[in-house]
Enzyme design. Structure first.
Site, PDB file in Angstrom:
ATOM      1  N   THR B 164       0.877  -1.178   0.000  1.00  0.00           N
ATOM      2  CA  THR B 164       0.000   0.000   0.000  1.00  0.00           C
ATOM      3  C   THR B 164       0.915   1.229   0.000  1.00  0.00           C
ATOM      4  OG1 THR B 164      -0.293  -0.174   2.390  1.00  0.00           O
ATOM      5  CG2 THR B 164      -2.009  -1.137   1.016  1.00  0.00           C
ATOM      6  N   LYS B 190       3.971  -7.310   3.055  1.00  0.00           N
ATOM      7  CA  LYS B 190       3.697  -5.877   3.082  1.00  0.00           C
ATOM      8  C   LYS B 190       3.568  -5.447   4.537  1.00  0.00           C
ATOM      9  CE  LYS B 190       0.133  -3.465   2.776  1.00  0.00           C
ATOM     10  NZ  LYS B 190      -0.132  -3.046   4.173  1.00  0.00           N
ATOM     11  N   THR B 201      -1.840  -2.812   7.906  1.00  0.00           N
ATOM     12  CA  THR B 201      -2.045  -4.241   7.720  1.00  0.00           C
ATOM     13  C   THR B 201      -0.712  -4.899   7.444  1.00  0.00           C
ATOM     14  OG1 THR B 201      -4.273  -4.069   6.844  1.00  0.00           O
ATOM     15  CG2 THR B 201      -3.047  -6.026   6.240  1.00  0.00           C
ATOM     16  N   GLU B 287       5.804   3.477   9.038  1.00  0.00           N
ATOM     17  CA  GLU B 287       5.467   4.810   8.541  1.00  0.00           C
ATOM     18  C   GLU B 287       6.324   5.892   9.177  1.00  0.00           C
ATOM     19  OE1 GLU B 287       1.470   4.415   9.423  1.00  0.00           O
ATOM     20  OE2 GLU B 287       0.906   4.016   7.349  1.00  0.00           O
ATOM     21  N   ASN B 409      -0.170   9.951   9.126  1.00  0.00           N
ATOM     22  CA  ASN B 409      -1.395   9.451   9.754  1.00  0.00           C
ATOM     23  C   ASN B 409      -2.361  10.523  10.189  1.00  0.00           C
ATOM     24  OD1 ASN B 409      -0.974   6.618   9.605  1.00  0.00           O
ATOM     25  ND2 ASN B 409       0.755   6.939  10.980  1.00  0.00           N
TER      26      ASN B 409
END
Lengths: 414, 414
Positions: B164, B190, B201, B287, B409
């Site tokens: 993603t 991933k 995820t 992230e 986020n």
């Protein structure tokens, strides 16, 4: 269970604006500048009661309990009474080994001598840098200078001196009537401000002139802490120095409050409201926080389950960043509900942000993104989750996760 | 316990550079652009085995398990075998109710028809937005276009299409020898990339040509997952869609591997190394991450205790921000060790950042701040904690907490 009849009970409270820990009868306090770490920051504080007070305390569960907590426990173990609390900011006296304990004992002794109190009537609290020995010369010189006063100003100085990087002082005050006598309950707290290079510490100090035995006070405090101070989260870290202390000196001269006293519930509720006020102020003033987040969970199998879920949602970094960004990201809320391990039936769950429903019986429903964003841009955000499988309910409080949190906590120690 | 003789065993592995899920015999794969959400992003992928493969799987513990996980469980429940995995990115098919399950079933059926496979030989995986129905027209059109190839390129396309917002594809490949036959173990994963407005995820897919029964494979995978995929944390949130699947098609023609086979340990270790590689790559690509953090805990009462502490330290927002800021803040490490609830003797604990010791037997010791800062500015940071109360050991991996985490986020959904 939330106690019944709260609406009736609540008429019997009076919120006292600008109250402080000196508002109840018989307390004096002050905060001074003892030069412990930072210039122009009050850093040594005391609360003194005219007479020995019943007391109750709760402590951090962190295995690395700091020295002052050990000494405070030791004091309370003797008679369950306190007459003074000495608190410094700037140095947590944590991870300081035997010397740290000796220093905490010395602080207690010096306060005992200065104010002619029994040593075991004194509690010691510290917050600030960890792993550094206390600057005892400065502390001793500071103790000599302490001259607590019974005015509101004395209480205000106390509430300021216990802060580290908190942005605002946190105080609360309520009056209730117990068999015809006015009883005052007041408090001050510090939150998870961070002085490099230490860690978040939560300290709460509640004073009351209620007449109550220590064991009943402890029962109330332990119960209430689980619904207030233990329901806030700034970053999920539990410090070595966290402590909440309550002193009740009996000078209101009410009949002794016991759990079967007709006014027990009023007292309990007032103490809960005082603790909830302080807890919410700590959450609102979390590092880098731009808003207070309250999560309300209903319909769980038990209050405990509801509390777990509320804390999970309010503690989720993904939920916190979404709130910071005013993003109505209910998926993250559901996710945090789902990973608690608490019993949930996914096909029954409702989720609201403010009054805007986003999930109904486990299915997404259309809502106005515009309204949701507008709501999320406010200073207080309420998230509601209803599990529809029981009667359990609970709340938790936290704050958003902002760039400033990273800045404050990621910067070099100075 | 870490298996004995790993150093001897490790000579029997060969790391295959640039390997992919098509490296083991009998597998083909591909990834295509099905226009599911974003332009120019591969988003539909398949792995196909020439013959039905033994399989093992682990799933998220989140109560809100997404539809594809339910359908995959249903497939595996029949015979414990798989011949294909279909995976899309862009839409997680989570919180989509009955229609979501119907869609996942339809995907399975369409793959079954396209490749003439039994339906229950097909696993379905999804990652992306939650709470939105799958764009089934596009998915169906995409399935029609899939033409997997046995080349490394096919595997690479697969590993790219499942991403993603991950920044890099994550693959691994090892070769071992099992009674004279070369056995290859490869994988793709991933991580916790976030497409607004969804959630993190983690998906892992491992292919091998080993000959092994499903029950033995499942035993190994469950055990290994607890030491690898379950030991990484980016932000502590556990998604609705997390899944790890292993397929073993037996085409290496080794004697069937069982736990008492002389080469069991070599196989187990290779599978663990493959899973650890993927897990670390997920952590490194968290992230906003600027570095990989590995926490090594020794001297705990059990491996489980050590693992809990390692995860607590690597998951602490305060530790993560300190690492981001290259701040040698060992107090936060101790704090995270202390609040796990695991048995610890504070006066025995040692803490190191890299090879620089900061706490010895619970007492701070002098160290060079300059050296520590220099070390923390590197791309990989190792934190070591020794509890000195037992033989338990464990590792966990994570990343730092940066401004970019908040930016990624906290931004509005688009």
């Amino acid at each position: 269970m939330i106690l019944e009849g709260r609406s009736n009970v609540s008429k019997r409270f009076k919120k006292v604006e600008n109250g402080s820990v000196t508002s109840p009868k018989g307390y004096s306090a002050t905060g001074i500048y003892a030069n412990l770490r930072k210039k122009d920051k009050l850093d040594l504080a005391i609360i003194l009661s005219e007479v020995p007070a019943s007391c109750a305390a709760v402590y951090t569960l962190n295995a690395f309990q700091a020295a002052p907590l050990k000494i405070t426990k030791d004091s309370i173990a003797k008679e369950g009474k306190l007459q003074a609390v000495i608190c410094n900011s700037g140095n947590a006296n944590a991870c300081t080994g035997e010397q740290g304990e000796k220093d905490a004992i010395r602080i207690r002794k010096e306060v005992s001598e200065k104010f002619s109190l029994k040593e075991h009537y004194i509690a010691v609290a510290s917050t600030g840098v960890i792993g550094e020995l206390m600057p005892m010369d400065k502390i001793s010189a500071g103790i000599e200078q302490l001259s607590p006063v019974p005015s509101i100003e004395g209480g205000d100085l106390f509430s300021k001196a216990i802060l580290t990087t908190d942005l605002v002082a946190k105080t609360t005050c309520y009056e209730i009537v117990v068999n015809g006598k006015t009883v005052t309950i007041a408090g001050a707290a510090k939150g998870s401000g961070m002085i490099h290079p230490n860690m978040a510490t939560m300290l709460g100090f509640v004073t009351t002139d209620a007449n109550i035995e220590s064991k009943d006070l402890q029962y109330a405090l332990s119960d209430i802490t689980n619904k207030t101070f233990n329901r806030i989260t700034v970053d999920g870290d539990t410090s070595t120095n966290d402590m909440v202390l309550v002193m009740a000196n009996g000078m209101a001269e009410n009949e002794s409050l016991t759990t079967d006293h007709p006014d027990w519930e009023v007292f309990y509720q007032a103490l809960q409201m005082a603790c909830e006020d302080l807890a919410k102020e700590i959450a609102r003033d979390g590092e880098g926080a731009t808003k207070l987040v309250e999560v309300q969970v209903e319909g769980a199998l038990s209050d405990e389950d509801a509390g777990k879920i509320a804390k999970s949602v309010v503690g989720s970094s993904l939920v916190k960043t979404a709130v910071f960004g005013a993003d109505a990201n209910w998926g993250r809320i559901i996710c945090a509900v789902g990973y608690t391990g608490v019993e949930v039936n996914p096909s029954l769950v409702d989720v609201f942000i403010g009054d805007i429903q986003m999930l109904k019986a486990g299915q997404p429903i259309p809502f106005s993104e515009e309204d949701a964003t507008l709501y999320l841009k406010g200073k207080e955000v309420v998230i509601k989750v209803n599990l529809h499988i029981g009667e359990g309910e609970g709340k938790a409080w936290g704050c958003d996760l902002s760039y400033d949190y990273v800045r404050i906590n990621g910067s070099y120690r100075s």
